[in-house]
Design an enzyme around this catalytic site. Structure first.
Site, short mmCIF file in Angstrom:
data_model
loop_
_atom_site.label_atom_id
_atom_site.label_comp_id
_atom_site.label_asym_id
_atom_site.label_seq_id
_atom_site.Cartn_x
_atom_site.Cartn_y
_atom_site.Cartn_z
N HIS A 157 -7.04 -4.09 -4.67
CA HIS A 157 -6.82 -2.65 -5.00
C HIS A 157 -6.02 -2.35 -6.51
CE1 HIS A 157 -7.76 -0.62 -1.02
NE2 HIS A 157 -7.92 -1.97 -0.73
N HIS A 171 0.83 -1.08 0.01
CA HIS A 171 0.12 -0.01 -0.05
C HIS A 171 0.77 1.41 -0.09
CE1 HIS A 171 -4.12 -1.50 -0.06
NE2 HIS A 171 -3.67 -2.44 0.98
#
Length: 376
Positions: free
Chosen positions: A127, A57
Site C-alpha cells: 500500500h 492501515h
C-alpha cells in the site's frame, strides 16, 4: 529592525518554527530533535529483544495498543522499550483515516528509541507502493480528508516562508497535478490531489517518511519482507532492492522494477507463504530463499490477514503476523511477535489462548515451540 531584516538573520529558526507549527497542527505531537536519519543498512545483529508488528492501515489506536502490549510505549505514548528493536512490516497507509498520524508517531518513536539505545525500523508494504504510484483504490474517505487537511497547513506554512526574503522560496506542491479528476466524486478531488502531492516521488511525505522505509530487512536469523522473498529477489541483492526503492521514492530514479514491488510475485505482493492452508504454501521455495541468505532461519511477513492470529507454517520458517487489527480490515485484536537474542519466539496477544482456531500456534519450530503469552 523590519521583518525582512529579522528573517535574513535567523532564517533557519523561522523555517523550523513554521515546520514545527505545521507538524503539530497535522499530527498533534512535537517531534524531538534530531530527525531520524535515512536508513544506512539492510542487515542488523540480533538485539536482546525484537518486536515485529504487522499491518496497521490507518488505525492509530490499534497501533498504540499493539505497542503497549509489547511494552514499547508507556501510558503517555512515549518510548519505553529501552534497547529493544521494533520492526513494522509495512502497510501503514490506506483503509483508515489516521495514516499521517501513524507516520508521525513512528517517526517520534524512532527519535526517542535511539536515545535509549533502541531502534525502530519501518518497512514498505504494497500500500505504500500503491500510494507512491498514485493508486488510491483502497483509500478511505477519512484518509482523503486527513491529507487534504495536511495540504492546507503545509501550503500555509510554505506561504509564511515566502514572506521572508532570507528563505528559499518553497516550490508549489501541486506543480503538474490537475485540479479535477474525471471518474472521481468531486467531493474527493481536493483530498485526491493532496495525496498525489504528498506521496508521489519527491513528494514531501514520501521523502520525509517513506524514503526511510526498508523493503527487505535481516535482523539476526530473521528475514523481514511485507509479502515475502523469492530466490530471484535475493540474487538481485537485498541492499540493491532497498536502494532502488528509496531512490525511486526520492525521485533519483524515474521508475522501479515491477518485479520488485508491483508484480504478483514481487516482494510486497507475494502470498506464496501466507495462504490459509499449509499444503498451499510453497515451503520448498521458502527454504531455497532462506538458504541463499547467510544465517537466515525464518521469514517474517505481513500482507495476508491471518484471521486466527499470528501463526507459523513450513516448520516454523514462515511466520505470518498480519492479524488485520485495523478497523478498516477485520478489527482484529492486536498481536505482536517477540524474538529474543537466542531466537526464542513468543506471541504477545490479548486474545484468549484457547480460541478454536488457534491450534496452529503450537507448531514446533526446529529448535523449540512457539510460545504464547496472553496479556489483558
Amino acid at each position: 529592525m523590519n521583518s525582512n531584516d529579522f528573517c535574513k538573520k535567523i532564517p533557519n529558526l523561522v523555517s523550523s518554527f513554521v515546520d514545527t507549527f505545521v507538524d503539530f497542527t497535522v499530527a498533534g505531537i512535537f517531534l524531538p530533535d534530531p530527525p531520524s536519519p535515512p536508513f544506512s543498512q539492510t542487515t542488523y545483529p540480533p538485539p536482546d529483544r525484537l518486536i515485529a508488528v504487522g499491518d496497521l492501515h490507518g488505525d492509530l489506536s490499534k497501533t498504540q495498543q499493539a505497542l503497549r502490549l509489547a511494552g514499547l510505549i508507556d501510558a503517555s505514548d512515549q518510548w519505553s522499550g529501552g534497547g529493544a528493536t521494533l520492526v513494522q512490516v509495512g502497510d501503514v497507509l490506506d483503509r483508515g483515516g489516521e495514516e499521517l498520524k501513524i507516520l508521525y508517531f513512528l517517526e517520534k518513536l524512532k527519535r526517542q528509541a535511539v536515545k535509549d539505545g533502541g531502534n525502530v525500523i519501518t518497512m514498505n508494504g504494497n500500500h505504500e507502493i500503491l500510494n507512491v504510484d498514485r493508486n488510491f483504490y483502497s483509500t478511505d474517505p477519512s484518509g482523503m480528508e486527513e491529507f487534504r487537511n495536511w495540504a492546507y497547513w503545509y501550503t500555509t506554512g510554505n506561504n509564511l516562508k515566502r514572506l521572508c526574503d532570507g528563505l528559499t522560496k518553497p516550490k508549489d506542491i501541486y506543480d503538474g497535478i490537475p485540479s479535477n479528476f474525471p471518474g472521481i466524486k468531486q467531493e474527493y478531488w481536493s483530498g485526491f490531489r493532496a495525496r498525489i502531492a504528498a506521496l508521489r516521488p519527491k513528494g514531501p511525505i514520501a521523502t520525509r517518511f517513506l524514503s526511510k522505509n526498508l523493503t527487505v530487512l535481516v535482523v539476526g536469523e530473521s528475514v523481514f519482507a511485507h509479502g515475502g522473498l523469492l530466490p530471484e529477489h535475493v540474487d538481485y541483492g537485498l541492499e540493491q532492492i532497498n536502494n532502488d526503492v528509496r531512490d525511486w521514492i526520492t525521485g533519483l530514479k524515474d521508475n522501479i522494477s515491477s518485479d520488485l514491488v508491483r508484480a504478483r510475485n514481487s516482494i510486497v505482493w507475494l502470498r506464496r507463504f501466507s495462504r490459509k492452508y499449509v499444503e498451499e504454501c510453497d515451503c520448498s521455495m521458502l527454504e531455497h530463499a532462506l538458504a541463499t541468505i547467510p544465517g537466515a532461519r525464518r521469514m517474517v511477513m505481513g500482507h495476508t490477514i491471518q484471521t486466527s492470529g499470528i501463526n507459523t507454517v513450513c516448520d516454523g520458517k514462515a511466520i505470518r503476523i498480519d492479524v488485520g487489527m485495523s478497523k478498516g480490515c477485520i478489527n482484529g485484536l492486536p498481536e505482536v511477535l517477540e524474538i529474543s537474542r537466542d531466537s526464542h519466539l513468543k506471541i504477545l496477544t490479548s486474545k484468549p489462548v484457547y480460541d478454536s482456531d488457534r491450534q496452529d500456534l503450537v507448531i514446533q519450530e526446529r529448535h523449540g515451540p512457539l510460545e504464547i503469552q496472553v496479556k489483558a
